[in-house]
Design a protein around this motif. Structure first.
Motif, short mmCIF file in Angstrom:
data_model
loop_
_atom_site.label_atom_id
_atom_site.label_comp_id
_atom_site.label_asym_id
_atom_site.label_seq_id
_atom_site.Cartn_x
_atom_site.Cartn_y
_atom_site.Cartn_z
N ILE A 63 -50.90 -6.61 123.03
CA ILE A 63 -51.50 -5.46 122.36
C ILE A 63 -50.50 -4.32 122.22
O ILE A 63 -50.44 -3.65 121.19
N VAL A 64 -49.69 -4.10 123.24
CA VAL A 64 -48.73 -3.00 123.23
C VAL A 64 -47.56 -3.28 122.30
O VAL A 64 -47.06 -2.38 121.62
N THR A 65 -47.11 -4.53 122.22
CA THR A 65 -45.88 -4.83 121.48
C THR A 65 -46.09 -5.34 120.07
O THR A 65 -45.19 -5.23 119.25
N VAL A 66 -47.24 -5.91 119.74
CA VAL A 66 -47.48 -6.46 118.41
C VAL A 66 -48.28 -5.46 117.60
O VAL A 66 -49.29 -4.93 118.07
N ASN A 67 -47.85 -5.20 116.37
CA ASN A 67 -48.56 -4.26 115.51
C ASN A 67 -49.64 -5.01 114.73
O ASN A 67 -49.35 -5.73 113.78
N PHE A 68 -50.89 -4.83 115.14
CA PHE A 68 -52.01 -5.46 114.47
C PHE A 68 -52.60 -4.58 113.36
O PHE A 68 -53.52 -4.98 112.68
N GLY A 69 -52.10 -3.38 113.22
CA GLY A 69 -52.70 -2.43 112.29
C GLY A 69 -53.81 -1.67 112.98
O GLY A 69 -54.13 -1.91 114.14
N ARG A 70 -54.39 -0.75 112.26
CA ARG A 70 -55.46 0.06 112.85
C ARG A 70 -56.81 -0.53 112.49
O ARG A 70 -57.05 -0.91 111.36
N ALA A 71 -57.68 -0.56 113.47
CA ALA A 71 -59.06 -1.00 113.24
C ALA A 71 -59.91 0.24 113.07
O ALA A 71 -60.08 1.02 113.99
N GLU A 72 -60.37 0.44 111.85
CA GLU A 72 -61.21 1.60 111.59
C GLU A 72 -62.22 1.24 110.53
O GLU A 72 -62.05 0.27 109.79
N ALA A 73 -63.27 2.00 110.48
CA ALA A 73 -64.30 1.75 109.48
C ALA A 73 -63.73 2.11 108.12
O ALA A 73 -63.42 3.26 107.84
N GLN A 74 -63.54 1.10 107.31
CA GLN A 74 -62.99 1.28 105.97
C GLN A 74 -64.01 0.78 104.97
O GLN A 74 -65.05 0.25 105.31
N MET A 75 -63.65 0.93 103.70
CA MET A 75 -64.49 0.34 102.66
C MET A 75 -64.35 -1.18 102.75
O MET A 75 -63.30 -1.70 103.10
N THR A 76 -65.43 -1.86 102.42
CA THR A 76 -65.37 -3.31 102.38
C THR A 76 -64.55 -3.75 101.17
O THR A 76 -64.19 -2.94 100.31
N VAL A 77 -64.26 -5.02 101.09
CA VAL A 77 -63.48 -5.57 99.98
C VAL A 77 -64.18 -5.27 98.66
O VAL A 77 -63.54 -4.87 97.68
N GLU A 78 -65.50 -5.42 98.61
CA GLU A 78 -66.25 -5.16 97.38
C GLU A 78 -66.22 -3.68 97.00
O GLU A 78 -66.09 -3.33 95.83
N GLU A 79 -66.34 -2.80 98.00
CA GLU A 79 -66.29 -1.37 97.72
C GLU A 79 -64.91 -0.96 97.21
O GLU A 79 -64.81 -0.13 96.31
N LYS A 80 -63.85 -1.53 97.75
CA LYS A 80 -62.50 -1.24 97.26
C LYS A 80 -62.33 -1.72 95.83
O LYS A 80 -61.75 -1.02 94.99
N ALA A 81 -62.83 -2.92 95.52
CA ALA A 81 -62.72 -3.45 94.16
C ALA A 81 -63.50 -2.59 93.19
O ALA A 81 -63.03 -2.30 92.07
N ARG A 82 -64.69 -2.14 93.58
CA ARG A 82 -65.51 -1.29 92.73
C ARG A 82 -64.81 0.06 92.50
O ARG A 82 -64.79 0.59 91.40
N SER A 83 -64.20 0.62 93.54
CA SER A 83 -63.47 1.87 93.42
C SER A 83 -62.27 1.74 92.51
O SER A 83 -62.02 2.60 91.67
N ASP A 84 -61.55 0.63 92.65
CA ASP A 84 -60.40 0.38 91.77
C ASP A 84 -60.84 0.20 90.32
O ASP A 84 -60.18 0.68 89.40
N ALA A 85 -61.95 -0.48 90.11
CA ALA A 85 -62.47 -0.67 88.75
C ALA A 85 -62.89 0.65 88.15
O ALA A 85 -62.64 0.92 86.96
N ASP A 86 -63.51 1.52 88.94
CA ASP A 86 -63.90 2.85 88.45
C ASP A 86 -62.69 3.68 88.08
O ASP A 86 -62.70 4.40 87.08
N GLU A 87 -61.60 3.60 88.87
CA GLU A 87 -60.39 4.34 88.57
C GLU A 87 -59.72 3.82 87.31
O GLU A 87 -59.15 4.59 86.53
N ASN A 88 -59.78 2.53 87.09
CA ASN A 88 -59.15 1.94 85.90
C ASN A 88 -59.91 2.29 84.63
O ASN A 88 -59.32 2.32 83.56
N GLN A 89 -61.21 2.55 84.72
CA GLN A 89 -62.00 2.89 83.54
C GLN A 89 -61.75 4.33 83.11
O GLN A 89 -61.98 4.68 81.98
N ILE A 90 -61.29 5.14 84.02
CA ILE A 90 -61.07 6.57 83.70
C ILE A 90 -59.84 6.75 82.92
O ILE A 90 -59.13 6.37 82.30
#
Length: 155
Positions: free
Chosen positions: A128-155
């Motif tokens: 845990i100390v030596t390997v970088n696993f990234g941060r575990a935090e409440a993020q948008m789900t894969v679908e929410e990220k795709a929807r957000s990206d699609a909304d940005e592309n439409q603008i």
């Protein structure tokens, strides 16, 4: 790191638990000064690990696969527990075979298992100390990220 430290403290306190002088089960303050903090540390270890793992993995999965991801997390958790309990029992069996059953009492056998747990907890903590696993935090789900990206592309 807090979860791994909880596991380490739990196994260490049980491994260092002093022997009872009269051979009876202990109810003394000294006994509970080891057992109660060890149980709290074990609870901290498993609860934090389970919650962080669930947040980390389920946010990386689309909504339709989140139940499957949760089932896999739960299955791997219990399979891991069963596997490492078997390793602890193997350490006891090898020690009994090498030293003889009459030379190792029940307390010493438990100590072998807990010292094995301490060693595994140290290895886990080092990963845990030596390997970088990234941060575990409440993020948008894969679908929410795709929807957000699609909304940005439409603008």
């Amino acid at each position: 790191m807090v979860s791994s430290a909880g596991y380490l403290l739990c196994c260490l306190l049980f491994a260092l638990l002093p022997a009872q002088s009269d051979g009876k089960p202990s109810t003394s303050f000294l006994y509970w000064a080891y057992v109660f903090p060890a149980m709290l540390a074990g609870t901290i270890g498993v609860d934090i690990m389970f919650n962080v793992t669930n947040v980390y993995i389920t946010t990386a999965m689309p909504r339709r696969l989140q139940a499957t991801a949760g089932a896999l997390i739960n299955s791997f958790l219990y399979l891991g527990i069963a596997f490492w309990l078997g390793i602890g029992d193997l350490a006891i069996a090898i020690s009994v075979r090498n030293q003889g059953e009459e030379s190792l009492g029940l307390r010493e056998q438990y100590q072998i298992a807990f010292w094995t747990g301490v060693g595994l907890a140290v290895v886990s903590f080092l990963f845990i100390v030596t390997v970088n696993f990234g941060r575990a935090e409440a993020q948008m789900t894969v679908e929410e990220k795709a929807r957000s990206d699609a909304d940005e592309n439409q603008i």
